[in-house]
Design a protein around this motif. Structure first.
Motif, mmCIF file in Angstrom:
data_model
loop_
_atom_site.group_PDB
_atom_site.id
_atom_site.type_symbol
_atom_site.label_atom_id
_atom_site.label_comp_id
_atom_site.label_asym_id
_atom_site.label_seq_id
_atom_site.Cartn_x
_atom_site.Cartn_y
_atom_site.Cartn_z
ATOM 1 N N VAL A 1 4.814 3.892 -8.770
ATOM 2 C CA VAL A 1 3.403 4.280 -8.772
ATOM 3 C C VAL A 1 3.163 5.413 -7.773
ATOM 4 C CG1 VAL A 1 1.044 3.459 -8.433
ATOM 5 C CG2 VAL A 1 2.753 1.931 -9.438
ATOM 6 N N ALA A 2 3.885 5.379 -6.648
ATOM 7 C CA ALA A 2 3.677 6.361 -5.587
ATOM 8 C C ALA A 2 4.287 7.726 -5.902
ATOM 9 C CB ALA A 2 4.254 5.845 -4.273
ATOM 10 N N TRP B 1 -1.946 5.916 -1.338
ATOM 11 C CA TRP B 1 -1.159 4.795 -0.806
ATOM 12 C C TRP B 1 -1.710 3.435 -1.218
ATOM 13 C CZ3 TRP B 1 -3.765 1.236 2.094
ATOM 14 C CH2 TRP B 1 -4.992 1.632 2.649
ATOM 15 N N ALA B 2 -2.989 3.347 -1.540
ATOM 16 C CA ALA B 2 -3.617 2.049 -1.797
ATOM 17 C C ALA B 2 -3.112 1.412 -3.094
ATOM 18 C CB ALA B 2 -5.130 2.198 -1.836
ATOM 19 N N LEU B 3 -3.081 2.189 -4.175
ATOM 20 C CA LEU B 3 -2.662 1.627 -5.461
ATOM 21 C C LEU B 3 -1.200 1.175 -5.441
ATOM 22 C CD1 LEU B 3 -3.433 0.912 -8.325
ATOM 23 C CD2 LEU B 3 -2.834 3.255 -9.023
ATOM 24 N N PRO B 4 -0.255 1.988 -4.939
ATOM 25 C CA PRO B 4 1.127 1.504 -4.859
ATOM 26 C C PRO B 4 1.256 0.233 -4.016
ATOM 27 C CG PRO B 4 1.064 3.867 -4.524
ATOM 28 C CD PRO B 4 -0.360 3.399 -4.527
ATOM 29 N N ASP C 1 3.062 11.961 -0.098
ATOM 30 C CA ASP C 1 2.958 11.979 1.362
ATOM 31 C C ASP C 1 2.022 10.900 1.893
ATOM 32 O OD1 ASP C 1 4.691 14.118 1.442
ATOM 33 O OD2 ASP C 1 3.083 15.626 1.480
ATOM 34 N N SER C 2 0.984 10.599 1.156
ATOM 35 C CA SER C 2 0.038 9.578 1.596
ATOM 36 C C SER C 2 0.711 8.210 1.680
ATOM 37 C CB SER C 2 -1.159 9.525 0.640
ATOM 38 O OG SER C 2 -2.063 8.517 1.027
#
Length: 340
Positions: free
Chosen positions: A111-112, A119-122, A177-178
């Motif tokens: 996902v990332a 970063w939140a969803l992964p 990067d996030s």
């Protein structure tokens, strides 16, 4: 007339049953005190002794950078070990943690790969993987009536195989990067994985020692049948502890993936041994009913110091697993003594 000396000799005759009983009782009392001391303070003594030894032996050990590195290295196993603590207090065990960490990391990394996902969803997807595996583990143990050792061992093999099929045996790279901030970022000079580890330890420690759920966890591990008789929902408690273990293991897998900037399909191999060793060293009983989160944290840090010390002393990595195994054996023996 009776000779007074004879009367004194009879009074202090070593063969007198009363004297023998006193000697035996005294020895038993000393043994109980020694075992109690080992159980309560043994880990602290070992921790302090090793800390002093390494401080004298190595000039690098006490540097702030090295001490921070020890905690950083221990944070991944620490998250897994905290989840393991909940399971082991209920007299269970979770051997699937290494594979779950690797699978959660691989899913999160997929996902990332897109910068749009941040970063939140992964992170959420990775945690979802851990919750799903925790559900399966609890179902096998509760409804399938399979021993936790066998159920989670089967999940270890299954999840590892699924990870290899999903990744085709190749690392997942090219993360945004996030997402990398989770494992590589810092706040006020403290690495984010350390802050995550500390936050989880505080919440888990409160949950286990200050809440009704925590008391139920100890009750189930101490005597499952008695807990059921007094109205505790044993199955619900077991469900929750396996969910906690899966959730924290997945979190560890996501942090690891972010930290190394890739998801290796074999990531997490052997983590189950390290997590169990740290938990047992920290005072959690293999027989259930005994253990604390802060004891586990101390056990994790001790293992981290041992590995770090071996590296500083230029001991070959081939010996690391042997030494960890010997430490685990010693911890199990101490646990056996305390249980007696």
């Amino acid at each position: 007339m009776h000779d007074p000396s004879q009367r004194v000799n009879r009074t202090h005759n070593p063969a007198d049953p009363a004297d023998l009983d006193q000697v035996i009782a005294h020895r038993r009392s000393r043994k109980r005190l020694a075992l109690t001391f080992l159980g309560d303070y043994g880990l602290l003594v070992i921790f302090a002794a090793y800390f002093v030894f390494m401080s004298v032996t190595s000039d690098v050990f006490l540097t702030p950078r090295n001490l921070m590195n020890i905690v950083l290295q221990a944070s991944i196993i620490g998250l897994i070990a905290i989840g393991q603590t909940f399971v082991m207090i209920t007299a269970g065990i979770d051997l699937s943690v290494g594979a779950v960490a690797g699978f959660a990391g691989a899913i999160a990394a997929t996902v990332a790969k897109s910068a749009l996902h941040g970063w939140a969803l992964p992170l959420l997807v990775g945690l979802g993987v851990g919750i799903l595996v925790g559900l399966v583990n609890s179902f096998l143990v509760i409804k399938g009536h399979i021993l936790p050792f066998l159920a989670t061992l089967a999940m270890l093999a299954t999840v590892r195989g699924v990870t290899l099929i999903y990744t085709q045996g190749y690392p997942v790279i090219g993360l945004n990067d996030s997402f990398l901030l989770i494992g590589q970022g810092s706040f006020n000079g403290v690495a984010i994985p350390i802050l995550i580890f500390l936050a989880v330890a505080i919440v888990a420690g409160f949950l286990l020692s200050r809440t009704k759920f925590g008391r139920h966890v100890y009750a189930v591990g101490g005597n499952e049948e008695a807990a059921r008789i007094v109205g505790i929902q044993v199955q619900v408690v077991k469900l929750k502890v396996y969910l906690i273990s899966g959730l924290l293991t997945a979190l560890a897998g996501v942090v690891l993936t972010s930290r190394v900037n890739a998801a290796d399909p074999l990531a997490g191999t052997g983590y189950e041994l390290d997590a169990i060793a740290a938990t047992v060293i920290g005072g959690t009983s293999l027989f259930g009913g005994v253990g604390t989160v802060w004891g586990t944290v101390l056990g994790v840090l001790l293992l981290g110091m041992v590995v770090n010390g071996l590296d500083l002393l230029n001991v070959s990595s081939y010996y690391h697993q042997i030494i960890k195994g010997l430490i685990l054996v010693a911890a199990v023996i101490m646990d056996r003594w305390k249980s007696q």
